[in-house]
Write a protein that holds these residues in place. Structure first.
Motif, mmCIF file in Angstrom:
data_model
loop_
_atom_site.group_PDB
_atom_site.id
_atom_site.type_symbol
_atom_site.label_atom_id
_atom_site.label_comp_id
_atom_site.label_asym_id
_atom_site.label_seq_id
_atom_site.Cartn_x
_atom_site.Cartn_y
_atom_site.Cartn_z
ATOM 1 N N LEU A 65 0.826 -1.201 0.000
ATOM 2 C CA LEU A 65 0.000 0.000 0.000
ATOM 3 C C LEU A 65 0.863 1.254 0.000
ATOM 4 O O LEU A 65 0.628 2.188 -0.784
ATOM 5 C CB LEU A 65 -0.921 -0.019 1.225
ATOM 6 N N MET A 66 1.877 1.294 0.878
ATOM 7 C CA MET A 66 2.700 2.492 0.981
ATOM 8 C C MET A 66 3.548 2.695 -0.274
ATOM 9 O O MET A 66 3.765 3.831 -0.707
ATOM 10 C CB MET A 66 3.583 2.416 2.219
ATOM 11 N N ARG A 67 4.024 1.609 -0.853
ATOM 12 C CA ARG A 67 4.782 1.746 -2.105
ATOM 13 C C ARG A 67 3.912 2.395 -3.174
ATOM 14 O O ARG A 67 4.326 3.353 -3.854
ATOM 15 C CB ARG A 67 5.270 0.380 -2.579
ATOM 16 N N ASN A 68 2.700 1.884 -3.333
ATOM 17 C CA ASN A 68 1.810 2.434 -4.351
ATOM 18 C C ASN A 68 1.412 3.873 -4.039
ATOM 19 O O ASN A 68 1.287 4.705 -4.945
ATOM 20 C CB ASN A 68 0.558 1.564 -4.465
ATOM 21 N N LEU A 69 1.229 4.162 -2.760
ATOM 22 C CA LEU A 69 0.824 5.507 -2.359
ATOM 23 C C LEU A 69 1.926 6.523 -2.635
ATOM 24 O O LEU A 69 1.677 7.614 -3.159
ATOM 25 C CB LEU A 69 0.461 5.501 -0.873
ATOM 26 N N VAL A 70 3.159 6.175 -2.304
ATOM 27 C CA VAL A 70 4.289 7.067 -2.565
ATOM 28 C C VAL A 70 4.424 7.334 -4.059
ATOM 29 O O VAL A 70 4.559 8.484 -4.498
ATOM 30 C CB VAL A 70 5.595 6.467 -2.006
ATOM 31 N N VAL A 71 4.372 6.288 -4.861
ATOM 32 C CA VAL A 71 4.521 6.445 -6.309
ATOM 33 C C VAL A 71 3.383 7.301 -6.871
ATOM 34 O O VAL A 71 3.607 8.199 -7.693
ATOM 35 C CB VAL A 71 4.561 5.067 -7.007
ATOM 36 N N SER A 72 2.167 7.063 -6.411
ATOM 37 C CA SER A 72 1.013 7.809 -6.908
ATOM 38 C C SER A 72 1.119 9.292 -6.597
ATOM 39 O O SER A 72 0.913 10.150 -7.472
ATOM 40 C CB SER A 72 -0.274 7.230 -6.300
ATOM 41 N N VAL A 73 1.436 9.623 -5.343
ATOM 42 C CA VAL A 73 1.506 11.025 -4.940
ATOM 43 C C VAL A 73 2.648 11.742 -5.660
ATOM 44 O O VAL A 73 2.484 12.867 -6.149
ATOM 45 C CB VAL A 73 1.653 11.139 -3.415
ATOM 46 N N LEU A 74 3.802 11.116 -5.757
ATOM 47 C CA LEU A 74 4.938 11.747 -6.438
ATOM 48 C C LEU A 74 4.644 11.927 -7.929
ATOM 49 O O LEU A 74 5.019 12.949 -8.525
ATOM 50 C CB LEU A 74 6.197 10.910 -6.238
ATOM 51 N N THR A 75 3.982 10.970 -8.524
ATOM 52 C CA THR A 75 3.629 11.083 -9.940
ATOM 53 C C THR A 75 2.690 12.262 -10.176
ATOM 54 O O THR A 75 2.847 13.022 -11.136
ATOM 55 C CB THR A 75 2.979 9.774 -10.434
ATOM 56 N N GLU A 76 1.718 12.424 -9.282
ATOM 57 C CA GLU A 76 0.802 13.555 -9.410
ATOM 58 C C GLU A 76 1.540 14.881 -9.261
ATOM 59 O O GLU A 76 1.294 15.828 -10.011
ATOM 60 C CB GLU A 76 -0.300 13.442 -8.349
ATOM 61 N N LEU A 77 2.428 14.973 -8.278
ATOM 62 C CA LEU A 77 3.163 16.206 -8.070
ATOM 63 C C LEU A 77 4.078 16.516 -9.257
ATOM 64 O O LEU A 77 4.209 17.667 -9.668
ATOM 65 C CB LEU A 77 4.004 16.111 -6.787
ATOM 66 N N ALA A 78 4.721 15.496 -9.818
ATOM 67 C CA ALA A 78 5.584 15.701 -10.979
ATOM 68 C C ALA A 78 4.781 16.174 -12.177
ATOM 69 O O ALA A 78 5.221 17.038 -12.945
ATOM 70 C CB ALA A 78 6.332 14.419 -11.314
#
Length: 330
Positions: free
Chosen positions: A312-325
């Motif tokens: 869950l945390m792996r996917n959450l980190v990737v998702s949030v960083l992708t949105e910010l980028a």
């Protein structure tokens, strides 16, 4: 609930003096956590010292471009403050995700930082708990632990810290100021919460009887492009099973600066230093974001029933960083 005394403090020095005179006294802010614990018998203070009317209820800019937040500022007022929304939007999002509107109207910044774990064994006096009664054991290790820690835990305690606000403050290097019987002091929030180790009942670096007076957010231009994302078991008011506070600055397709903190994975808000090291200077793409998450979560030690949190945390980190980028690229 046993009988207790009540006294309203009129100044910081007087409040600290009352605590110094009675080790069984407690500060009362909004009471949204303390009163609940008094009802269950977990907390049994002889005296409540009400600090709500102390002159600690302002949010002010600092000379270097940061913000100074008084300890009695309510979560509601902090969430809607225009400078918080402009300079540290992830903090606003964390506060609004943290509780119901009624609780936010009462809860204070200082009290939010000091709230206790919501582990069921901690709040149940019929159960042993090293955090509540040192040396009695941690039944969560072999018992119900689906929402417990995967990072930084020990065999003595696997509970997680419940604050949403604390996760955002950790990402932005907040500094906690306090007043004690020995005078004023301050501690970075990354050192404010103690590692759980074999003393889970010692939760913070505050001296005995110290009163939190303010929290200072240093200037952080990167924080203006930030986000807080919380995953919970129901859409309405609930504690996180995982959360991320992140800020990202991208320049020429590469990460110039990154801030990352994780919530509901440890006994304290978890600053993701390993992930930040991977991100800084690397291409702002999915492969980098996944590598950063993996670097941080390599230290995870899940229990039999909470291993899902790592994914869950792996996917959450990737998702949030992708949105910010993606926002940075527009």
């Amino acid at each position: 609930m046993r009988e207790f005394g009540y006294q309203r403090a009129h100044d910081v020095t007087g409040a600290v003096s009352l605590l110094a005179a009675d080790p069984d006294a407690r500060y009362l802010g909004g009471g949204t956590n303390l009163v609940d614990l008094m009802k269950t018998g977990v907390e049994r203070p002889a005296l409540l010292v009400d600090v709500r009317e102390l002159p600690l209820d302002r949010v002010e800019p600092t000379a270097d471009g940061g913000l100074r937040i008084g300890a009695t500022v309510t979560n509601s007022d902090l969430a809607v403050h225009p400078e918080v929304r402009r300079r540290y939007p992830a903090l606003t999002q964390a506060l609004l995700a943290g509780a119901s509107g009624q609780l936010r109207n009462m809860a204070t910044v200082g009290g939010n930082l000091l709230q206790r774990t919501r582990c069921g064994y901690f709040t149940d006096l019929s159960q042993p708990c090293n955090k509540r009664a040192p040396g009695t054991g941690c039944p969560a290790v072999a018992g119900e632990h689906h929402n417990h820690a995967v990072l930084g835990a020990s065999g003595h305690c696997v509970a997680v810290h419940p604050s949403d606000m604390g996760v955002a403050l950790t990402a932005f290097d907040a500094v906690v100021s306090y007043e004690s019987a020995d005078g004023p002091g301050e501690v970075p929030i990354t050192d404010f919460y103690l590692p759980v180790g074999d003393t889970p009942h010692r939760e913070t670096a505050l001296p005995p009887g110290a009163l939190i007076t303010q929290v200072t957010l240093p200037a952080a231009p990167v924080a203006a492009r930030s986000r807080y994302r919380k995953v919970r078991e129901r859409a309405s008011y609930a504690f996180a099973i995982g959360s991320v506070a992140a800020a990202l600055a991208v320049e020429d397709g590469r990460v110039r600066e990154a801030r990352l903190a994780l919530g509901a994975v440890a006994s304290r808000p978890w600053r993701a230093r390993a992930a930040e090291a991977v991100l800084t200077g690397a291409p702002a793409d999915g492969a980098t974001f996944a590598a950063a998450a993996d670097a941080e979560l390599a230290a995870a030690r899940p229990l039999p029933h909470n291993g899902y949190k790592v994914t869950l945390m792996r996917n959450l980190v990737v998702s949030v960083l992708t949105e910010l980028a993606g926002e940075d690229a527009r």
